[in-house]
Scaffold this active site. Structure first.
Site, short mmCIF file in Angstrom:
data_model
loop_
_atom_site.label_atom_id
_atom_site.label_comp_id
_atom_site.label_asym_id
_atom_site.label_seq_id
_atom_site.Cartn_x
_atom_site.Cartn_y
_atom_site.Cartn_z
N ALA A 71 0.90 -1.13 0.08
CA ALA A 71 -0.01 0.09 -0.03
C ALA A 71 1.02 1.46 -0.16
O ALA A 71 2.00 1.24 0.50
CB ALA A 71 -1.13 -0.16 1.13
N HIS A 72 0.45 2.33 -0.79
CA HIS A 72 1.22 3.70 -0.69
C HIS A 72 0.31 4.61 0.01
O HIS A 72 -0.82 4.57 -0.21
CB HIS A 72 1.52 3.82 -2.12
CG HIS A 72 2.07 5.35 -2.41
ND1 HIS A 72 3.25 5.53 -2.08
CD2 HIS A 72 1.50 6.50 -2.55
CE1 HIS A 72 3.65 6.65 -2.27
NE2 HIS A 72 2.38 7.46 -2.37
N PRO A 73 0.89 5.49 0.92
CA PRO A 73 2.30 5.56 1.26
C PRO A 73 2.36 4.66 2.42
O PRO A 73 1.71 4.79 3.47
CB PRO A 73 2.68 7.05 1.57
CG PRO A 73 1.07 7.55 2.07
CD PRO A 73 0.04 6.50 1.35
N GLU A 124 6.65 -0.35 1.77
CA GLU A 124 6.98 0.02 0.29
C GLU A 124 8.59 -0.09 0.12
O GLU A 124 9.11 -0.19 -1.04
CB GLU A 124 6.68 1.50 -0.23
CG GLU A 124 5.38 1.35 -0.55
CD GLU A 124 4.99 2.88 -0.81
OE1 GLU A 124 4.62 3.17 -2.21
OE2 GLU A 124 4.97 3.92 -0.32
#
Length: 64
Positions: free
Chosen positions: A48-50, A54
């Protein structure tokens, strides 16, 4: 972040994280290590961003 990865199996042997919310990243690495996932599982995962997770894509991107 730094990680030690077995060159033959691709398994994550250990890691160190120094930074904000490093414990969250370490928990994810611990689960991957307990599940005997190769580093490619984290390298190729879509996170998932942010989120801090990541950063696994970048951490393991340089390993072949």
């Amino acid at each position: 972040m730094k990680a030690v990865v077995d060159g033959d199996t691709g398994l994550i042997l250990g890691a160190a994280v120094l930074g904000i919310e490093g414990g969250e990243i370490m928990a994810a690495l611990q689960v991957a290590m307990m599940g005997r996932l190769p580093h490619t599982a984290l390298r190729d995962a879509v996170f998932a961003h942010p989120t801090l997770a990541e950063s696994f894509n970048n951490l393991f991107a340089t390993l072949v």
